[in-house]
Write an enzyme that holds these catalytic residues in place. Structure first.
Site, short mmCIF file in Angstrom:
data_model
loop_
_atom_site.label_atom_id
_atom_site.label_comp_id
_atom_site.label_asym_id
_atom_site.label_seq_id
_atom_site.Cartn_x
_atom_site.Cartn_y
_atom_site.Cartn_z
CB SER A 161 -0.93 0.14 1.34
OG SER A 161 -1.52 1.42 1.29
CE1 TYR A 182 -4.89 -2.75 4.30
CE2 TYR A 182 -3.87 -0.74 3.75
CZ TYR A 182 -4.31 -2.08 3.38
OH TYR A 182 -4.51 -2.25 2.06
#
Length: 240
Positions: free
Chosen positions: A135, A148
C-alpha cells in the site's frame, strides 16, 4: 513475463482489486485460481469460470489449509493480494485486539507463510514470480489505520529483503503499492479513489514487464515526497 498459460494463485481474488486482476489475467490467457471467504462472491467467480478455493488467511490453520488444497499442481505466480482493513482508532473508543491480531496475520504473516510453503514449487519453474500487494501506507502511515499501515510497511520490508535473497534466480519479486482504491474496503474513506480496474491493470503490467515496484496513482507522488523528506510524506498521510 508472458502470463499466457501461467498458473497463478491470487489471494483475495473474489472482490475489489483482486477480482479485477483475476479478470484481466484470465483475458490474457493465464490460469487463475482465486481465494476468498464470502460465499456469494465465491459463487460469482465460479460462474465467471474461475476455480475458487475458500480460504481464511487470518490464521496459520487457514493458510496451511490453502496450501494443502493446492495439492501437487505447479505454480508460476503467487500473487499475495488478500488483506484486511481493521478499525483501530482509540479516538473513537475501545479497539478489538482480537480483530487486530487477525488483521496482522492476514496482511503480514499469511503472505510470508504462503511464500515459504510454495517456494520450492516456484523454484522448480523456468520462470516464476511473487507479487506482494502492499500500500502507499507502507511508505507513510495514516493515523486512523495504524494496524493496516504497520502490516503493509512490514510486508514492504520483507519484500525488499526477499528480492535481494532471490536475486539471480528464476523468481522475480514484485511489490505493488496501490493508493486509495474504490473498493468495499474503502467505502468509508473520504479521499479520492482510483478505479479498481485501473489499479489492477497497473499491477498486471508490472508483472508482465518484470518491474520491481508498481507505484500506483498517488503513491507515485508520495514516493517523491518521501525521497525528499520522510517527515513531509508522513505529515500528509497522518492526517487521514
Amino acid at each position: 513475463m508472458d502470463v499466457s498459460g501461467k498458473v497463478i494463485l491470487l489471494t483475495g481474488g473474489t472482490a475489489g482489486i483482486g477480482r479485477e486482476m483475476a479478470l484481466q489475467l484470465k483475458a490474457k490467457g493465464a490460469e487463475v485460481i482465486v481465494t476468498g471467504r464470502n460465499p456469494e462472491r465465491q459463487a460469482a467467480m465460479r460462474e465467471a469460470g474461475f476455480e475458487v478455493i475458500e480460504a481464511d488467511l487470518s490464521n496459520a490453520a487457514g493458510v496451511d489449509a490453502l496450501i494443502a488444497a493446492w495439492g501437487a499442481r505447479d505454480l508460476d505466480v503467487l500473487l499475495n493480494n488478500a488483506g484486511q482493513l481493521i478499525e483501530h482508532d482509540f479516538r473513537k473508543g475501545a479497539v478489538d485486539a482480537d480483530l487486530s491480531d487477525e488483521g496482522i496475520y492476514a496482511n503480514f504473516s499469511a503472505p510470508i507463510r504462503l511464500i515459504a510453503g510454495f517456494m520450492e514449487r516456484l523454484k522448480a519453474r523456468k520462470e516464476a514470480a511473487i507479487v506482494n500487494v502492499t500500500s502507499g501506507l507502507a511508505i507513510a502511515p495514516a493515523a486512523r489505520q495504524p494496524v493496516y499501515s504497520a502490516t503493509k510497511a512490514g510486508l514492504r520490508s520483507y519484500t525488499l529483503s526477499l528480492r535481494e535473497q532471490l536475486k539471480g534466480t528464476n523468481i522475480k519479486v514484485i511489490e505493488a503499492l496501490p493508493p486509495v482504491v474504490d473498493t468495499q474496503m474503502n467505502d468509508g474513506n473520504p479521499m479520492k479513489k482510483m478505479p479498481a480496474d485501473e489499479c489492477a491493470r497497473q499491477i498486471v503490467e508490472a508483472l508482465e514487464k518484470g518491474r520491481d515496484e508498481a507505484n500506483i496513482g498517488m503513491t507515485k507522488a508520495l514516493r517523491v515526497a518521501e525521497s525528499i523528506s520522510p517527515s513531509l510524506a508522513r505529515s500528509v498521510t497522518l492526517r487521514f
